[in-house]
Motif scaffolding. Structure first.
Motif, short mmCIF file in Angstrom:
data_model
loop_
_atom_site.label_atom_id
_atom_site.label_comp_id
_atom_site.label_asym_id
_atom_site.label_seq_id
_atom_site.Cartn_x
_atom_site.Cartn_y
_atom_site.Cartn_z
N GLY A 187 97.61 -17.97 -69.31
CA GLY A 187 97.10 -17.06 -68.29
C GLY A 187 96.76 -17.76 -67.00
N LEU A 188 96.57 -16.96 -65.97
CA LEU A 188 96.17 -17.45 -64.66
C LEU A 188 94.97 -16.61 -64.21
CD1 LEU A 188 97.13 -19.57 -62.57
CD2 LEU A 188 98.35 -17.71 -61.43
N VAL A 189 93.91 -17.29 -63.77
CA VAL A 189 92.69 -16.64 -63.32
C VAL A 189 92.35 -17.17 -61.92
CG1 VAL A 189 90.19 -16.45 -63.70
CG2 VAL A 189 91.75 -16.43 -65.65
N VAL A 190 91.94 -16.28 -61.05
CA VAL A 190 91.41 -16.67 -59.74
C VAL A 190 90.03 -16.02 -59.63
CG1 VAL A 190 91.79 -16.69 -57.25
CG2 VAL A 190 93.76 -16.68 -58.79
N TYR A 191 89.05 -16.80 -59.19
CA TYR A 191 87.68 -16.30 -59.12
C TYR A 191 86.97 -16.88 -57.89
CZ TYR A 191 86.18 -20.89 -60.60
OH TYR A 191 85.97 -22.24 -60.66
N GLU A 192 85.87 -16.25 -57.54
CA GLU A 192 84.96 -16.83 -56.55
C GLU A 192 83.60 -16.98 -57.20
OE1 GLU A 192 82.74 -13.29 -54.10
OE2 GLU A 192 84.56 -14.10 -53.22
N ASP A 193 82.83 -17.94 -56.71
CA ASP A 193 81.51 -18.19 -57.26
C ASP A 193 80.70 -18.99 -56.25
OD1 ASP A 193 79.43 -18.20 -59.09
OD2 ASP A 193 80.41 -19.53 -60.52
N ARG A 226 77.83 -24.65 -52.77
CA ARG A 226 79.15 -24.39 -52.19
C ARG A 226 79.62 -23.00 -52.58
NH1 ARG A 226 78.36 -28.63 -49.53
NH2 ARG A 226 79.44 -30.58 -49.93
N PHE A 227 80.48 -22.46 -51.73
CA PHE A 227 81.23 -21.25 -52.06
C PHE A 227 82.53 -21.74 -52.67
CE2 PHE A 227 84.16 -17.79 -51.28
CZ PHE A 227 83.40 -16.68 -51.61
N GLU A 228 82.80 -21.34 -53.89
CA GLU A 228 83.94 -21.88 -54.64
C GLU A 228 84.97 -20.80 -54.93
OE1 GLU A 228 84.37 -23.27 -59.20
OE2 GLU A 228 82.98 -24.46 -57.98
N ILE A 229 86.21 -21.15 -54.72
CA ILE A 229 87.31 -20.33 -55.21
C ILE A 229 88.09 -21.22 -56.16
CG2 ILE A 229 89.45 -19.12 -54.64
CD1 ILE A 229 88.15 -18.24 -52.05
N GLY A 230 88.24 -20.73 -57.38
CA GLY A 230 88.94 -21.50 -58.40
C GLY A 230 90.19 -20.76 -58.84
N ILE A 231 91.22 -21.55 -59.10
CA ILE A 231 92.47 -21.03 -59.64
C ILE A 231 92.69 -21.78 -60.94
CG2 ILE A 231 94.91 -20.58 -59.20
CD1 ILE A 231 94.18 -21.28 -56.17
N VAL A 232 92.70 -21.05 -62.03
CA VAL A 232 92.66 -21.66 -63.35
C VAL A 232 93.84 -21.21 -64.19
CG1 VAL A 232 91.27 -22.01 -65.43
CG2 VAL A 232 90.15 -21.59 -63.24
N ARG A 233 94.50 -22.15 -64.80
CA ARG A 233 95.53 -21.83 -65.78
C ARG A 233 94.94 -22.04 -67.17
NH1 ARG A 233 101.82 -23.55 -65.76
NH2 ARG A 233 102.42 -22.40 -67.63
N LEU A 234 94.90 -20.97 -67.93
CA LEU A 234 94.32 -21.00 -69.28
C LEU A 234 95.42 -21.14 -70.32
CD1 LEU A 234 91.86 -18.00 -68.92
CD2 LEU A 234 91.33 -20.42 -68.70
N PHE A 235 95.21 -21.98 -71.30
CA PHE A 235 96.16 -22.18 -72.38
C PHE A 235 95.49 -21.81 -73.70
CE2 PHE A 235 97.22 -25.35 -69.13
CZ PHE A 235 98.55 -25.06 -68.90
#
Length: 180
Positions: free
Chosen positions: A54-60, A69-78
């Motif tokens: 999967g692919l997830v994009v989030y802000e936190d 910090r203001f974070e934007i993450g792009i995560v590939r889940l296996f």
């Protein structure tokens, strides 16, 4: 034979070099394109068949020791096959962009609801990218160079059976055990 997801960080860094990009100068659109291309083209990992990658994009809003910090993450889940990791830690490859809090972020983004989007197939990726590009954070930070960008292969504790966040879940729902 399919590859171990542990190789994904090395392969993403190779793609970064092949594209003649550096983390230091990466913008949000470049990061999204890089991870989207990697998700679309590198499909030979040893994961479960149904929604195993999967692919997830989030802000936190985060503080990892270097200030808030203001974070934007792009995560590939296996999601590993059951014989390898029944309910234990699952690998995730995260490209994290962290921005210093400035007046634009404070006034325009802090009042907004946080978000995360996920997809579990290449055809669904267009919907994910379109959703991210409509977010105020994307529009505001489009051309901004982050204060920090990094790539990490992490062991996370998201449950493979819970691939989509609940409405009340935090932005980075994939990184914590789902409590039922």
């Amino acid at each position: 034979m399919n590859k171990n997801p542990a190789l994904s960080e090395k392969e993403l860094r190779a793609l970064l070099r092949a594209n003649k990009q550096t983390l230091k100068a990466m913008t949000l659109p470049q990061a999204l394109r890089l991870m989207a291309a990697f998700y679309q083209d590198a499909r030979d990992y040893d994961v479960i068949q149904a929604e195993g990658d999967g692919l997830v994009v989030y802000e936190d809003i985060t503080n990892r020791g270097g200030g808030t910090r203001f974070e934007i993450g792009i995560v590939r889940l296996f999601c590993l096959p059951h014989d390898q990791a029944a309910t234990g830690p699952q690998p995730a490859l995260r490209l994290r962009l962290c921005y210093k809090l400035d007046m634009g972020i404070v006034t325009e983004l802090m009042a907004e609801d946080t978000w995360s989007y996920d997809c579990w197939s290449v055809p669904d990726m267009a919907r994910l990218l379109e959703s991210v590009e409509k977010e105020p954070a994307y529009r505001l930070l489009h051309d901004t160079i982050p204060a920090e960008v990094n790539i990490n292969l992490e062991e996370t504790t998201y449950q493979p059976a819970e691939k989509h966040p609940r409405p009340d879940a935090q932005q980075n729902w994939w990184g914590v055990w789902d409590q039922f």
